[in-house]
Design a protein around this motif. Structure first.
Motif, short mmCIF file in Angstrom:
data_model
loop_
_atom_site.label_atom_id
_atom_site.label_comp_id
_atom_site.label_asym_id
_atom_site.label_seq_id
_atom_site.Cartn_x
_atom_site.Cartn_y
_atom_site.Cartn_z
N GLU A 281 0.84 -1.20 0.00
CA GLU A 281 0.00 0.00 0.00
C GLU A 281 0.87 1.25 0.00
OE1 GLU A 281 -3.43 2.49 0.24
OE2 GLU A 281 -3.16 0.38 -0.34
N ALA A 282 1.93 1.26 0.82
CA ALA A 282 2.84 2.41 0.86
C ALA A 282 3.57 2.56 -0.47
CB ALA A 282 3.83 2.25 2.00
N MET A 283 4.04 1.46 -1.05
CA MET A 283 4.72 1.54 -2.33
C MET A 283 3.84 2.20 -3.39
SD MET A 283 6.64 -2.19 -2.46
CE MET A 283 7.23 -1.96 -4.15
N SER A 284 2.56 1.87 -3.36
CA SER A 284 1.64 2.39 -4.37
C SER A 284 1.21 3.82 -4.09
CB SER A 284 0.41 1.48 -4.44
OG SER A 284 -0.55 2.00 -5.32
N THR A 285 0.81 4.11 -2.86
CA THR A 285 0.19 5.40 -2.57
C THR A 285 1.19 6.47 -2.15
OG1 THR A 285 -0.26 4.75 -0.28
CG2 THR A 285 -1.98 4.31 -1.91
N VAL A 286 2.18 6.09 -1.33
CA VAL A 286 3.16 7.07 -0.85
C VAL A 286 4.21 7.34 -1.91
CG1 VAL A 286 4.88 7.61 0.92
CG2 VAL A 286 2.77 6.41 1.54
N PHE A 287 4.63 6.27 -2.61
CA PHE A 287 5.75 6.40 -3.54
C PHE A 287 5.35 6.37 -5.01
CE2 PHE A 287 7.44 4.97 0.48
CZ PHE A 287 8.48 5.85 0.67
N GLY A 288 4.10 6.09 -5.29
CA GLY A 288 3.62 6.20 -6.67
C GLY A 288 4.13 5.14 -7.62
N ARG A 289 4.51 3.98 -7.09
CA ARG A 289 4.99 2.91 -7.97
C ARG A 289 3.85 1.97 -8.33
NH1 ARG A 289 6.82 -2.07 -9.20
NH2 ARG A 289 8.99 -2.33 -9.92
N GLU A 290 3.68 1.70 -9.62
CA GLU A 290 2.72 0.69 -10.05
C GLU A 290 3.22 -0.68 -9.61
OE1 GLU A 290 -0.19 1.23 -11.43
OE2 GLU A 290 0.07 3.39 -11.59
N LEU A 291 2.29 -1.57 -9.29
CA LEU A 291 2.65 -2.88 -8.76
C LEU A 291 2.27 -4.02 -9.70
CD1 LEU A 291 1.45 -2.34 -5.08
CD2 LEU A 291 3.74 -1.95 -6.02
N ASP A 292 1.84 -3.70 -10.91
CA ASP A 292 1.33 -4.73 -11.81
C ASP A 292 2.39 -5.69 -12.30
OD1 ASP A 292 2.43 -2.63 -13.24
OD2 ASP A 292 1.08 -2.85 -14.93
N ASP A 293 3.68 -5.37 -12.11
CA ASP A 293 4.75 -6.28 -12.53
C ASP A 293 5.12 -7.26 -11.43
OD1 ASP A 293 5.79 -4.12 -11.00
OD2 ASP A 293 7.82 -4.58 -11.69
N LEU A 294 4.52 -7.15 -10.26
CA LEU A 294 4.88 -7.99 -9.12
C LEU A 294 3.85 -9.09 -8.93
CD1 LEU A 294 5.97 -5.25 -6.55
CD2 LEU A 294 7.38 -6.48 -8.22
N THR A 295 4.28 -10.34 -9.13
CA THR A 295 3.41 -11.49 -8.91
C THR A 295 3.28 -11.76 -7.42
OG1 THR A 295 5.23 -13.09 -8.94
CG2 THR A 295 4.25 -12.48 -11.07
N ALA A 296 2.39 -12.68 -7.08
CA ALA A 296 2.24 -13.06 -5.68
C ALA A 296 3.55 -13.63 -5.14
CB ALA A 296 1.12 -14.09 -5.54
N ALA A 297 4.27 -14.38 -5.98
CA ALA A 297 5.57 -14.92 -5.56
C ALA A 297 6.58 -13.81 -5.35
CB ALA A 297 6.07 -15.92 -6.60
N ASP A 298 6.55 -12.80 -6.23
CA ASP A 298 7.46 -11.65 -6.06
C ASP A 298 7.19 -10.95 -4.73
OD1 ASP A 298 8.64 -11.98 -8.57
OD2 ASP A 298 7.23 -10.62 -9.56
N ARG A 299 5.94 -10.74 -4.44
CA ARG A 299 5.59 -10.01 -3.21
C ARG A 299 6.01 -10.79 -1.97
NH1 ARG A 299 0.21 -6.48 -4.37
NH2 ARG A 299 0.50 -6.19 -6.61
N ALA A 300 5.80 -12.09 -2.01
CA ALA A 300 6.21 -12.91 -0.88
C ALA A 300 7.73 -12.89 -0.72
CB ALA A 300 5.71 -14.34 -1.06
N ALA A 301 8.45 -12.98 -1.83
CA ALA A 301 9.91 -12.99 -1.78
C ALA A 301 10.45 -11.66 -1.27
CB ALA A 301 10.47 -13.31 -3.16
N LEU A 302 9.86 -10.56 -1.73
CA LEU A 302 10.32 -9.25 -1.30
C LEU A 302 10.09 -9.06 0.20
CD1 LEU A 302 11.53 -6.51 -2.07
CD2 LEU A 302 9.20 -5.71 -2.58
N TRP A 303 8.91 -9.42 0.67
CA TRP A 303 8.63 -9.26 2.10
C TRP A 303 9.55 -10.15 2.94
CZ3 TRP A 303 6.85 -5.87 5.22
CH2 TRP A 303 6.55 -6.22 6.54
N ALA A 304 9.83 -11.35 2.47
CA ALA A 304 10.73 -12.24 3.20
C ALA A 304 12.12 -11.64 3.30
CB ALA A 304 10.78 -13.61 2.52
N ARG A 305 12.63 -11.04 2.21
CA ARG A 305 13.94 -10.38 2.26
C ARG A 305 13.93 -9.22 3.26
NH1 ARG A 305 17.91 -11.09 -1.88
NH2 ARG A 305 18.75 -9.08 -1.21
#
Length: 282
Positions: free
Chosen positions: A244-268
């Motif tokens: 939510e912060a990436m999208s609203t605070v920083f203005g980055r589109e998230l359509d290139d991030l799959t569910a696996a990408d999101r899980a991997a990023l949060w784990a890192r």
């Protein structure tokens, strides 16, 4: 007439009519870019660092992404040239010591000459000035505090410039006056985007100017700074708050991030945060 990928770039930064080259136009374009395009390393964290070819960077920005200096200043220089501006690229380097004269090569700096005057222009620092600065020695209040001074060569000749940012973790950036090409940054980009000792691999972060404040996201920690010294700091509780912060605070589109990408990023991010907590106890 601007068409194609540059039209998408202008639309992303909210500029419908950039007009002919002018000082006012340069300032407006710089502010628009900084207010809408984040400094970020999402794809590097996910192990797929984007290249620094300016056309690729322009396409990525038009599609809702950000990047770091080689992407952001590389794309912005290409846009300005398409619009008729006289742009010069320079090899630069970040410095934790404001007295350092080293030019490490880990930053791409820009100058633009218009109406007989040169300006320091940088949309790739994350926390740099919100508009161009005249390329002459002095201190500048632009909400936050900045400065420029000549960088002297070994023979006393002017070798370049030092940009000073009093409110940054990296208070200085030195750059050479000599023109550079994007090829000059290829080796350093490879190091920064793939080497285990690179800060771009060690930590996830985003920075963006928004409505006169500076937003910084370092792992789980979201920090908002205002020029008067106000600080709002909070820890993001989970992946939903992160994206939510990436999208609203920083203005980055998230359509290139799959569910696996999101899980991997949060784990890192969680692993890095736990390692940081341990280091604070040692």
């Amino acid at each position: 007439m601007i068409t194609g990928i540059y039209t998408d770039y202008l639309a992303r930064i909210g500029v419908t009519d950039p007009g002919s080259p002018s000082v006012e136009g340069l300032f407006a374009l710089t502010r628009a870019h900084l207010e809408r395009i984040p400094f970020e390393n999402t794809e590097i964290q996910l192990g797929r660092p984007p290249g620094i070819d300016p056309e690729l960077s322009v396409r990525r920005i038009g599609a809702g992404r950000g990047g770091y200096c080689f992407h952001l200043n590389g794309a912005f220089a290409a846009l300005l040239e398409q619009l008729g501006y006289d742009v010069t690229r320079h090899v630069g380097g970040m410095a934790a010591d404001p007295e350092s004269t080293e030019v490490s090569g880990d930053h791409l700096a820009l100058t633009v000459r218009i109406d007989g005057e040169a300006y320091f222009v940088d949309v790739g620092l994350g926390d740099g000035p919100p508009e161009p600065l005249p390329l002459r020695e002095g201190r500048y209040e632009r909400g936050f505090r900045y400065g420029l001074r000549p960088l002297e060569g070994a023979d006393g000749a002017g070798a370049g410039w030092t940009f000073l940012n009093e409110d940054s973790p990296f208070p200085a950036m030195n750059f050479r006056s000599a023109p550079a090409t994007m090829a000059d940054f290829a080796d350093e980009h490879l190091r920064l985007s793939t080497s285990e000792d690179s800060p771009f691999l060690q930590s996830f972060f985003m920075l963006r100017r928004n409505a006169g404040v500076m937003n910084r996201l370092h792992g789980k920690i979201l920090l908002t700074l205002d020029p008067a010294g106000g600080r709002d700091k909070r820890e993001l509780a989970g992946p939903e708050e992160l994206f939510e912060a990436m999208s609203t605070v920083f203005g980055r589109e998230l359509d290139d991030l799959t569910a696996a990408d999101r899980a991997a990023l949060w784990a890192r991010i969680e692993r890095a945060h736990e390692a940081w907590l341990v280091s604070q106890q040692e």
